[in-house]
Design an enzyme around this catalytic site. Structure first.
Site, PDB file in Angstrom:
ATOM      1  NE  ARG A 257       7.773   8.795  -9.374  1.00 33.01           N
ATOM      2  CZ  ARG A 257       7.717   8.547 -10.670  1.00 33.01           C
ATOM      3  NH1 ARG A 257       8.837   8.412 -11.373  1.00 33.01           N
ATOM      4  NH2 ARG A 257       6.575   8.434 -11.300  1.00 33.01           N
ATOM      5  CG  ASP A 259      10.282   5.876 -13.612  1.00 34.07           C
ATOM      6  OD1 ASP A 259       9.245   6.554 -13.662  1.00 34.07           O
ATOM      7  OD2 ASP A 259      10.722   5.214 -14.580  1.00 34.07           O
ATOM      8  CD  GLU A 296       5.439   5.738 -12.206  1.00 28.81           C
ATOM      9  OE1 GLU A 296       4.589   6.089 -13.037  1.00 28.81           O
ATOM     10  OE2 GLU A 296       6.647   5.643 -12.477  1.00 28.81           O
ATOM     11  CG  ASP A 321      -0.676   5.941 -11.263  1.00 32.99           C
ATOM     12  OD1 ASP A 321      -0.309   7.056 -10.851  1.00 32.99           O
ATOM     13  OD2 ASP A 321       0.031   5.207 -11.971  1.00 32.99           O
ATOM     14  CG  ASP A 322      -6.467   2.419  -8.855  1.00 32.53           C
ATOM     15  OD1 ASP A 322      -5.869   2.345  -9.953  1.00 32.53           O
ATOM     16  OD2 ASP A 322      -6.962   1.422  -8.293  1.00 32.53           O
ATOM     17  CG  HIS A 324      -4.455  11.058 -11.962  1.00 28.91           C
ATOM     18  ND1 HIS A 324      -4.673  10.429 -13.169  1.00 28.91           N
ATOM     19  CD2 HIS A 324      -4.270  12.369 -12.245  1.00 28.91           C
ATOM     20  CE1 HIS A 324      -4.614  11.324 -14.149  1.00 28.91           C
ATOM     21  NE2 HIS A 324      -4.370  12.501 -13.606  1.00 28.91           N
ATOM     22  CD  GLN A 391      -1.513   9.749 -15.149  1.00 26.31           C
ATOM     23  OE1 GLN A 391      -2.195   9.681 -16.166  1.00 26.31           O
ATOM     24  NE2 GLN A 391      -0.934   8.686 -14.625  1.00 26.31           N
ATOM     25  CG  ASN A 394       3.355   9.808 -20.736  1.00 23.20           C
ATOM     26  OD1 ASN A 394       4.250  10.066 -21.546  1.00 23.20           O
ATOM     27  ND2 ASN A 394       3.597   9.176 -19.604  1.00 23.20           N
TER      28      ASN A 394
END
Length: 612
Positions: A257, A259, A296, A321-322, A324, A391, A394
């Protein structure tokens, strides 16, 4: 070009370091017997030597220009921390038991993200192994490990790593990681490793002393950018491509993955990410099995996952991310910071259908148009989640979803993820509703740096207008609060939620319409005023069809069911008493034209009965 200290057997070791601007580099062995060995330089700036009487465990520095001793930039082990000597490792003495392991197809992965230090009381690779069977029991077949590259001290998220090749000593070092990967493969589980190619941490970062690894042409949230497109950038790219290959070759990792690739700045005609994907594809062909790259990215740029033949980088998949953000705002009502761009039913509907929500529209948070369309990209290129380390961690107080929404909403969130046509990811403890926070923690040694981190975290939260003081990132208590409590999963609603996740994953596995990741065999639509989403998925319309109702309304609502002809049998209702719900109001079977009343914050799944 290989880099690092390669143990060749029988006490022989080859040392290679890149330092193109230096006039003298020597190998300084500090134990078991101290000595100084000169290195020879080739035309590309690589310094090399082969040395005898160097057994595994030998500790060494490179002496630069005769005046400063520095650890190896490609050190395989820093057993004495980020400022100590590097250590020779015999990688090929480890006995692997995974000869029959052929990997796991990306589209079949059920990913479980974990932080080694916070996953168990011990905080080690070894302590993860006894828990693998329980993860597998609920249907998890892939673990994703947050970064393990050597960082300062013994507690850190991992994104402050400064030795990309060295496995964190406090977690168990090289052998500890190999044993964990070996144990996963023996259980039929894949391993994804989180790697950081957009920056290095501030403490113990000695790459500056060796060469032009960094550039002041760009700035990142973490300081100067890595030099991927300036003078000498070919060898910088080589450093990170070698790192990726190293995890696949030496540690048998199945996927990486990558980052925050939006922090990788590269204007060259053949960007680093494209070259990396090409090299990993070559390696996969050599090994006759697939190794994957998962990015990511907050760019919403389909080029990242588009094939190179179509002008893309050829990365296999990326986090979405959208999805989420749309789900999170519907569940919590939060509208601060980047959440200001979300909050409508149509947002989640679009993400279910396409992946990206922002595909060129104006973003109020960014104050500009954002993204391009991912509609043509296949479903197995997106990883979706209701929670992940970013998520949760942070947030100022590191709250998990379990402390922000109702128990009914937790089940609804799980359903949205696992009934989607995408690759699902859980964050450790999510499967039973862990309520311990996941906070940001570090263990630096420089007082000025510690204070800078504290102030930086406070500034990050300004956009969200959160009240109060964030927990001290340097404090050990902050870290200890972030450890999950595994024993909770056997009690009360924790146990019920765990069983609900198991049921969802089982449904996804057994029902062809759910197990096939395909956006073309899916229809989703919503009622904005009712806060309801309908979703129909199928593999073959005569063989396998699924109809789902996701009610994000905080009230029970009555509405007609937009079903096609036929009879539909209920297979899951989150409001059932068995799931500690208020009691189901929907019938066990539905036909076209029926009117139904889904419970508040509920999820219902029907499967169409076969007509032949």
């Amino acid at each position: 070009m290989r880099i690092g200290a390669h143990y060749l057997g029988n006490g022989h070791c080859e040392f290679i370091a890149w330092a193109p601007l230096l006039k003298e580099v020597k190998l300084k062995i500090v134990s078991p017997l101290e000595r100084l060995v000169p290195l020879s330089r080739d035309k590309r700036g690589y310094w090399k030597t082969r040395v005898e009487d160097v057994p595994p465990g030998t500790r060494y520095f490179y002496q630069l220009e005769g005046e400063r001793d520095r650890p190896d930039p490609a050190s395989y082990f820093q057993s004495e921390g980020v400022h100590g000597p590097s250590q020779v490792v015999d990688h090929y003495s480890f006995h692997w038991d995974d000869d029959t392991w052929k990997g796991l197809d990306l589209s079949k992965m059920i990913i479980y993200e974990l932080h080694v230090g916070a996953f168990t009381p011990e905080g080690t690779f070894a302590a993860v192994i006894p828990r693998l069977n329980e993860l597998k029991d609920i249907g998890v077949n892939t673990i994703e490990i947050m970064p393990v590259a050597q960082f300062p001290g013994d507690r850190n998220w991992g994104y402050d790593g400064v030795y990309p090749f060295a496995v964190q000593d406090s977690y168990g070092g090289p052998d500890g990681l190999k044993k964990l990967v070996n144990a996963c493969h023996k259980r039929g589980m894949a391993v994804v490793l989180d790697v950081v190619y957009n920056h290095l941490g501030p403490e113990g970062n000695y790459l500056w002393d060796y060469g032009p690894y960094f550039t002041d042409r760009y700035n990142t949230p973490w300081g100067q950018a890595i030099n991927f497109d300036g003078a000498y950038s070919d060898e910088v790219k080589n450093y990170f491509i070698e790192n990726a290959l190293y995890w696949f070759q030496v540690y048998h990792i199945d996927a990486l993955r990558l980052d925050a690739i939006h922090g990788i700045f590269d204007m060259s005609a053949r960007p680093f990410l494209q070259g990396l994907a090409e090299r990993i594809e070559e390696f996969s062909n050599q090994e006759k099995r697939r190794f994957y790259l998962i990015a990511e990215s907050d760019l919403n740029d389909a080029k990242v996952i588009r094939s190179r033949e179509m002008g893309g980088y050829g990365i296999d998949a990326q986090w979405c991310d959208d999805f989420h953000h749309a789900l999170r705002v519907l569940l919590t009502g939060e509208n601060q910071g980047y959440y200001v761009d979300f909050g409508r039913i149509e947002h989640l509907v679009k993400s279910i259908r396409e992946g990206f929500i922002y595909s060129g529209q104006y973003s109020g948070y960014r104050r500009r148009s954002h993204g391009n369309s991912a509609k043509e990209r296949p479903a197995n290129q997106f990883v979706v989640f209701a929670q992940n380390h970013d998520q949760v961690g942070n947030r100022m107080l590191g709250e998990r979803l379990s402390t922000l929404v109702s128990f009914e909403a937790l089940k609804l969130a799980a359903g949205a993820v696992f009934l989607s046509p995408y690759i699902p990811l859980l964050f450790m403890g999510e499967e039973y509703g862990e309520d311990a926070p996941f906070l940001y923690f570090v263990s630096h040694s420089d007082p000025e740096l510690i204070e800078a981190v504290r102030e930086g975290r406070k500034q990050e939260f300004n956009a969200f207008s959160w009240q109060g003081e964030p927990p001290d990132p340097q404090g050990e208590k902050t870290f200890l609060k972030s450890k999950i409590n595994w024993k909770k999963r056997d009690k009360g609603e924790y146990k019920v939620l765990l069983a609900f996740y198991r049921r969802l994953i089982k449904l996804r596995e057994e029902v062809p319409a759910l197990s096939t990741l395909n956006k073309d065999t899916l229809d989703a639509w919503g009622l904005e005023d009712k806060k309801v989403i309908f979703m129909r998925r199928w593999q073959d319309e005569e063989e396998s069809q699924v109809f789902c109702i996701l009610n994000f309304n905080k009230k029970d609502i009555t509405l007609p069911v937009p079903l096609s002809e036929g009879r539909w049998q209920k297979v899951l209702d989150s409001s059932d008493r068995i799931w500690h719900g208020p009691g189901a109001l929907l019938p066990e079977a539905l036909v076209s034209g029926d009117e139904v009343t889904p419970r508040a914050e509920s999820l219902v799944v029907y499967v169409k009965e076969k007509t032949r």
